[in-house]
Design an enzyme around this catalytic site. Sequence first.
Site, PDB file in Angstrom:
ATOM      1  N   TRP A 166      33.834  66.604  59.153  1.00 14.63           N
ATOM      2  CA  TRP A 166      32.584  66.178  59.815  1.00 14.63           C
ATOM      3  C   TRP A 166      31.432  66.626  58.924  1.00 14.63           C
ATOM      4  O   TRP A 166      31.190  67.819  58.761  1.00 14.63           O
ATOM      5  CB  TRP A 166      32.450  66.822  61.194  1.00 14.63           C
ATOM      6  CG  TRP A 166      31.242  66.302  61.934  1.00 14.63           C
ATOM      7  CD1 TRP A 166      29.926  66.464  61.587  1.00 14.63           C
ATOM      8  CD2 TRP A 166      31.222  65.508  63.128  1.00 14.63           C
ATOM      9  NE1 TRP A 166      29.098  65.830  62.473  1.00 14.63           N
ATOM     10  CE2 TRP A 166      29.865  65.233  63.431  1.00 14.63           C
ATOM     11  CE3 TRP A 166      32.212  65.008  63.960  1.00 14.63           C
ATOM     12  CZ2 TRP A 166      29.481  64.484  64.549  1.00 14.63           C
ATOM     13  CZ3 TRP A 166      31.822  64.264  65.078  1.00 14.63           C
ATOM     14  CH2 TRP A 166      30.473  64.015  65.363  1.00 14.63           C
ATOM     15  N   GLU A 213      34.673  70.727  53.845  1.00 12.68           N
ATOM     16  CA  GLU A 213      34.275  71.916  54.619  1.00 12.68           C
ATOM     17  C   GLU A 213      35.294  73.000  54.256  1.00 12.68           C
ATOM     18  O   GLU A 213      36.504  72.744  54.341  1.00 12.68           O
ATOM     19  CB  GLU A 213      34.431  71.677  56.111  1.00 12.68           C
ATOM     20  CG  GLU A 213      33.496  70.712  56.744  1.00 12.68           C
ATOM     21  CD  GLU A 213      34.036  70.316  58.130  1.00 12.68           C
ATOM     22  OE1 GLU A 213      33.925  71.117  59.071  1.00 12.68           O
ATOM     23  OE2 GLU A 213      34.564  69.204  58.253  1.00 12.68           O
ATOM     24  N   ASP A 254      30.579  71.889  51.964  1.00 13.63           N
ATOM     25  CA  ASP A 254      29.665  71.791  53.096  1.00 13.63           C
ATOM     26  C   ASP A 254      29.849  73.059  53.929  1.00 13.63           C
ATOM     27  O   ASP A 254      30.798  73.181  54.699  1.00 13.63           O
ATOM     28  CB  ASP A 254      30.023  70.534  53.900  1.00 13.63           C
ATOM     29  CG  ASP A 254      29.180  70.388  55.158  1.00 13.63           C
ATOM     30  OD1 ASP A 254      28.429  71.327  55.490  1.00 13.63           O
ATOM     31  OD2 ASP A 254      29.290  69.338  55.814  1.00 13.63           O
ATOM     32  N   GLN A 277      28.796  75.418  58.745  1.00 20.93           N
ATOM     33  CA  GLN A 277      29.226  76.376  59.774  1.00 20.93           C
ATOM     34  C   GLN A 277      29.654  77.710  59.178  1.00 20.93           C
ATOM     35  O   GLN A 277      29.685  78.717  59.876  1.00 20.93           O
ATOM     36  CB  GLN A 277      30.394  75.777  60.555  1.00 20.93           C
ATOM     37  CG  GLN A 277      30.007  74.493  61.254  1.00 20.93           C
ATOM     38  CD  GLN A 277      31.015  74.071  62.299  1.00 20.93           C
ATOM     39  OE1 GLN A 277      31.889  74.833  62.701  1.00 20.93           O
ATOM     40  NE2 GLN A 277      30.887  72.850  62.774  1.00 20.93           N
ATOM     41  N   LYS A 293      23.094  74.332  59.727  1.00 18.67           N
ATOM     42  CA  LYS A 293      23.075  74.983  61.038  1.00 18.67           C
ATOM     43  C   LYS A 293      22.663  76.462  61.022  1.00 18.67           C
ATOM     44  O   LYS A 293      21.693  76.855  61.654  1.00 18.67           O
ATOM     45  CB  LYS A 293      24.471  74.916  61.645  1.00 18.67           C
ATOM     46  CG  LYS A 293      24.960  73.522  61.952  1.00 18.67           C
ATOM     47  CD  LYS A 293      26.395  73.557  62.380  1.00 18.67           C
ATOM     48  CE  LYS A 293      26.960  72.205  62.707  1.00 18.67           C
ATOM     49  NZ  LYS A 293      26.535  71.621  63.960  1.00 18.67           N
ATOM     50  N   ARG A 349      37.291  75.334  69.815  1.00 20.87           N
ATOM     51  CA  ARG A 349      36.625  76.042  68.729  1.00 20.87           C
ATOM     52  C   ARG A 349      35.829  77.173  69.373  1.00 20.87           C
ATOM     53  O   ARG A 349      34.944  76.932  70.189  1.00 20.87           O
ATOM     54  CB  ARG A 349      35.691  75.090  67.981  1.00 20.87           C
ATOM     55  CG  ARG A 349      34.915  75.787  66.895  1.00 20.87           C
ATOM     56  CD  ARG A 349      34.135  74.804  66.070  1.00 20.87           C
ATOM     57  NE  ARG A 349      33.119  74.104  66.843  1.00 20.87           N
ATOM     58  CZ  ARG A 349      32.525  72.983  66.453  1.00 20.87           C
ATOM     59  NH1 ARG A 349      32.897  72.404  65.335  1.00 20.87           N
ATOM     60  NH2 ARG A 349      31.594  72.414  67.190  1.00 20.87           N
TER      61      ARG A 349
HETATM   62  C1  LIG Z   1      30.463  70.964  58.683  1.00 19.27           C
HETATM   63  C2  LIG Z   1      29.297  70.138  59.160  1.00 19.27           C
HETATM   64  N1  LIG Z   1      28.544  69.504  58.262  1.00 19.27           N
HETATM   65  C3  LIG Z   1      27.483  68.770  58.629  1.00 19.27           C
HETATM   66  C4  LIG Z   1      27.150  68.608  59.950  1.00 19.27           C
HETATM   67  C5  LIG Z   1      25.991  67.758  60.335  1.00 19.27           C
HETATM   68  O1  LIG Z   1      24.913  68.555  60.631  1.00 19.27           O
HETATM   69  P1  LIG Z   1      23.706  67.999  61.537  1.00 19.27           P
HETATM   70  O2  LIG Z   1      24.273  67.736  62.871  1.00 19.27           O
HETATM   71  O3  LIG Z   1      22.713  69.118  61.485  1.00 19.27           O
HETATM   72  O4  LIG Z   1      23.207  66.767  60.869  1.00 19.27           O
HETATM   73  C6  LIG Z   1      27.898  69.251  60.926  1.00 19.27           C
HETATM   74  C7  LIG Z   1      27.550  69.106  62.350  1.00 19.27           C
HETATM   75  O5  LIG Z   1      28.248  69.416  63.249  1.00 19.27           O
HETATM   76  C8  LIG Z   1      29.005  70.033  60.520  1.00 19.27           C
HETATM   77  O6  LIG Z   1      29.771  70.665  61.413  1.00 19.27           O
END
Ligand SMILES: Cc1ncc(COP(=O)(O)O)c(C=O)c1O
Length: 439
Positions: free
Chosen positions: A130, A202, A235, A238, A264, A398
């Site tokens: 994600w 991620e 990314d 989190q 975040k 989670r």
């Molecule tokens: C790993 C990851 N990257 C990017 C995003 C996207 O971030 P945003 O919702 O601030 O656009 C999320 C959102 O849940 C995320 O979990």
Amino acid sequence: MTPDFREHLVRYGRDDYPEIIEKAHGCYVWDERGNKILDFTSGQMCATVGHNHPNIVAAIRKSCDSALHLFSGMIPRSVVDLSKALAKIVPKPLSKSLFVNTGSESNEAAIKMAKLYTGGFEVVALGGSWHGVTGHAGSVSYASDRKGYGPGMPGTYVIPEPNAYRCPIKHCRDKCDRTCMKVGFELHDMQSTGARAAVVAEPVISAGGVIVPPEGYFTALQEEAKKRGMLLIFDEAQTAFGRLGDWFASTLFKVTPDIMTVSKTLGGGIPLAATITTDEIEERCHQRGFAFYTSHVSDPLPSTVGLAVLETVEKEKLLERAREMGDYLAKSLRDLQSRHEEIGDVRGLGLLRGVELVKDRETREPYHELGALTTTRCLELGLSMNIRRRPERGSVWRIAPPLTVRREEIDLAMTIFDQALREMKDRVSGKIQPTLTTH
Ligand SMILES: Cc1ncc(COP(=O)(O)O)c(C=O)c1O
């Protein structure tokens, strides 16, 4: 039925809380009816320093006295200071930051940079990922719903994720040997036009089921990317700033990507994100005309808050706390697993933990019904936890409280979780109706 207060609101997802929320503080939120709820999702995974931390509130006040917003070409002192503070803690040679607002935006910028730098356009992502909801970011997200919107960006590819509990290529069980990566790149090589740009991942695949890749996975992924002339993008939306018990997953796993995105957890609840890269990549992108001129790029308010978040993580020793409380949470969840046959797996790192529900520990058939009922019952009893229920990937909670969480709060959460599971198991098997006890 939709509650009245949503009458003029567009519905944007499925996890709706039935009451209006009045306030949030520390590890708790309160709804308008006075229900006090333990927040084990840290808001939307952002409030690592706890809701409305006094340092964040003070930083917002400070911005009210100086500047909230500026012409996008103007740089406030807070942006300079935050870029320096980040340069000190990110692994070298990462050095330069672009400050935007959301995780989606930070990944848009990262993918655009990778395209400009390499001259390619193909991007490989992991299954269950994600990365956001906007054009590029949504196109490389495979845990989100893609149906009904037509094609994503051209040149996006998926390789199977290293899920040892539920191997997507049905090859391993409990120990990933990285065949998924080999198979994934073989398939990508067949499809590639040769104009490759990046691999994006991620470090812990969170929405895809809190999957921690096996040791050595990212070193191997980086090698595969390099062989093909692709940049590696991490990314860390989190995982950055303490969630795993280290500043970054990159520092924990000892793999430095070419571009790191953080979002975040940098803003502690205020929209702030950054795309961080090396001097060399930034220079070439600049030479080739890189532009990411948004209304709120380099804004003073979020960057002032970002500085307060970094200071708070450091002063309150939240990396250590995440390790200590993370171990305690993991142990508590394993205790729960020993009492509930339906908890098939407990996994994760630091204060990011996944709990997977199954009907049978041998067949690992997902137990979606119990997951849905237990999540609702936990909320009624005063505990908010996020569950991902995907037919082919199982039902996984989670569990990610703020890093400021106390032992007593973890104990309370486990008491509620235990009660909700017991009641809902009985309900699914038709034994009893739930009681109305609240904590
Ligand atoms: C790993 C990851 N990257 C990017 C995003 C996207 O971030 P945003 O919702 O601030 O656009 C999320 C959102 O849940 C995320 O979990």
